[in-house]
Design an enzyme around this catalytic site. Structure first.
Site, mmCIF file in Angstrom:
data_model
loop_
_atom_site.group_PDB
_atom_site.id
_atom_site.type_symbol
_atom_site.label_atom_id
_atom_site.label_comp_id
_atom_site.label_asym_id
_atom_site.label_seq_id
_atom_site.Cartn_x
_atom_site.Cartn_y
_atom_site.Cartn_z
ATOM 1 N N LYS A 178 0.878 -1.176 0.000
ATOM 2 C CA LYS A 178 0.000 0.000 0.000
ATOM 3 C C LYS A 178 0.911 1.221 0.000
ATOM 4 C CE LYS A 178 -1.761 3.050 1.935
ATOM 5 N NZ LYS A 178 -1.678 4.530 1.598
ATOM 6 N N GLU A 218 9.575 1.980 11.194
ATOM 7 C CA GLU A 218 10.587 3.038 11.062
ATOM 8 C C GLU A 218 9.830 4.346 11.012
ATOM 9 O OE1 GLU A 218 12.460 5.941 9.802
ATOM 10 O OE2 GLU A 218 12.654 4.948 7.860
ATOM 11 N N CYS A 240 13.704 11.389 6.992
ATOM 12 C CA CYS A 240 13.481 10.982 8.383
ATOM 13 C C CYS A 240 14.724 11.144 9.236
ATOM 14 C CB CYS A 240 12.988 9.535 8.435
ATOM 15 S SG CYS A 240 14.115 8.344 7.682
ATOM 16 N N GLU A 296 8.690 17.045 14.876
ATOM 17 C CA GLU A 296 9.203 16.805 13.535
ATOM 18 C C GLU A 296 8.484 17.706 12.529
ATOM 19 O OE1 GLU A 296 10.556 12.982 10.930
ATOM 20 O OE2 GLU A 296 8.536 12.903 11.771
#
Length: 504
Positions: A180, A255, A289, A387
């Site tokens: 997906k 992750e 990331c 973030e």
């Protein structure tokens, strides 16, 4: 440069490109001008059910799981060959879809092929068991077995590379899978489906359902016939996935987000450190990331370092992602642009000094955020704790090693860290004390495919990469074999009990 046609995107289920059962589609928008690129089939639970059923049948009844390893790896290497043959188109589609500069997406296409070749070699060399002999009585040994259907959910930053990063080990170890991909970046996922279809991979081994996380993604996570979920993405979504998959006892690899520190001590090689931190936050449009979004600089060098940072930030070339000279392109989606812009407003409200360039007027229709420095920051500010996932770096001074270690660890994330010092005792000491899954000392973010990748705290669960992926994508089975005589208790043996009574 060469351009390539873009078609509407369908699901890929059981070896065929198919429309969604509902017939619904959604528009895929260009980050460059927010105009429609194409339409994409929207998947729901019914589409996921079809894809999982195909993957389940391919695993239980197809040839993939029982195929000779050498035969299976021929398909893996064939996919790598086809990726290389189509690298130019993949790079074009990735830049068109994500806004990433094409100079950077070219490397991602090459890395995708490398992922498949790497896991072909790893299966041959490192998918090994262990044996334990117990005198002349037993031998115990382990084998690795594919688990079943892997659900793979991938993000929109560097989508092609991250898709191959998961698909390659899943398939090479004998699992089947349902991918997906992120709804904001469907083009290279579709191209990968075309490549895999061309490779002749047995039907049902690899499937794609496009759609949104709340519908297609959630259905994949909750499906009882899916044994594995590998997810790369935002931390809140990752936590929700773990909750939704708990009832079916899934194995998870997560992750997740990061707010990674880069620490520049006074004795560092400042030119190399400057190169590293500028690349680390402004490459990939800041949508990385492991980006060093918190920069800690020793107070004795901060004025000099910031002055050079300002010059570099001013000179970064903002442009069309298809221009090979472009260093920063547009953010992937207007929603994400609005979110990053919101953090710039928060930074201003919190008292940070905002230093950024200007967006050329020709690019006003796109989702552009200029490379930005946030000065006069403290580690407690929102922009130093949350973030942002854009080309924005908060700069924070420090006095002592103890102080900067405390600040580096004073955040909920723990994905990556960077340390710059020529005192290698301090470099090792700091690296081992910082709370992160990965630390680079006197280095930018370079990857060795043999080592594990993953984070601590809110940055993830588990490790993938190298042979560490085998811990996730395979079941370790222990087999005990008696090779000699050994005592077994005789419960309920009337004859034996009678003999024992007579002897007494």
């Amino acid at each position: 440069m060469q351009t390539f046609p873009v078609q509407d995107v369908k699901h890929y289920i059981n070896g065929q490109f198919v429309d969604g059962i509902s017939g619904r589609t959604f528009g895929n928008l260009s980050p460059f001008n927010n105009q429609a690129i194409n339409n994409v089939a929207e998947g729901f639970k019914e589409d996921i059910d079809q894809a999982v059923a195909a993957a389940r049948d391919a695993f239980d009844n197809g040839p993939w799981r029982t195929m000779k390893v050498e035969e299976r790896l021929k398909y893996i290497n064939r996919i790598a060959d086809l990726i290389e043959e189509n690298a130019e188109e993949i790079s074009f589609l990735e830049s068109l879809d994500t806004g990433l500069p094409i100079s950077q997406t070219k490397k991602q296409a090459a890395r995708g092929a490398e992922n498949f070749r790497f896991y072909s070699e790893m299966v041959k060399s490192r998918l090994i068991g262990e044996s334990y002999q117990v005198d002349d009585t037993f031998i115990n040994y382990t084998i690795h077995k594919p688990i079943g259907v892997a659900g793979l959910i991938t993000p929109w930053n560097a989508p092609f590379m991250l898709e191959t990063w998961k698909i390659a080990p899943a398939l090479a170890t004998g699992n089947t899978c349902v991918l997906k991909p992120a709804e904001w970046s469907p083009l290279t996922a579709n191209k990968l489906a075309q490549i895999i279809d061309q490779s002749g991979l047995p039907k049902g081994v690899f499937n794609i359902v496009h759609g949104f996380g709340e519908t297609a993604g959630a259905s994949l996570v909750a499906h009882p016939e899916v044994q594995l979920i590998s997810f790369t993405g935002e931390t809140t979504t990752g936590a929700e996935i773990v909750k939704n998959g708990a009832d079916t006892m899934k194995r998870f690899s997560m992750e997740l987000g990061g707010k990674s520190p880069a620490v520049i001590f006074e004795d560092a090689d400042l030119e190399k450190a400057l190169d590293s931190v500028v690349w680390g936050i402004y490459s990939f449009n800041g949508e990385r990331c492991t980006a060093n979004s918190r920069l800690f600089v020793h107070e004795s060098i901060i004025d000099q370092f910031v002055a050079e940072l300002k010059e570099r930030v001013h000179n970064i070339k903002i442009g069309n992602p298809m221009d090979p000279e472009t260093e920063i392109g547009p953010l992937i989606h207007r929603n994400h642009f609005n979110n990053v812009s919101r953090y710039l407003d928060i930074a201003k409200d919190e008292g940070a000094e905002i230093v950024s360039g200007a967006i050329p007027s020709a690019f006003k229709e796109g989702n552009y955020i200029a490379p930005t420095l946030l000065l006069n920051c403290t580690n407690e500010m929102t922009v130093a704790q949350e973030e942002i996932f854009g080309p924005v770096m908060a700069v924070i001074p420090f006095k002592t090693e103890e102080e900067v270690l405390r600040m580096a660890n004073d955040v909920k994330y723990g994905l990556a860290a960077y340390v710059w010092t020529n005192d290698m005792k301090r470099g090792h000491r700091f690296a081992q004390a910082v709370d992160s899954g990965m630390v680079w000392v006197n280095s930018q973010n370079v990857r060795d495919l043999r080592i594990p990748f993953g984070g601590s705290k809110y940055s993830g669960v588990g490790r993938e990469g190298g042979h560490y992926s085998f811990e996730f994508y395979t079941e370790t089975q222990v087999i005990h074999v008696a090779i000699g005589e050994h005592h077994i208790p005789k419960f309920g043996d009337v004859k034996q009990n009678a003999v024992s009574s007579a002897e007494k």
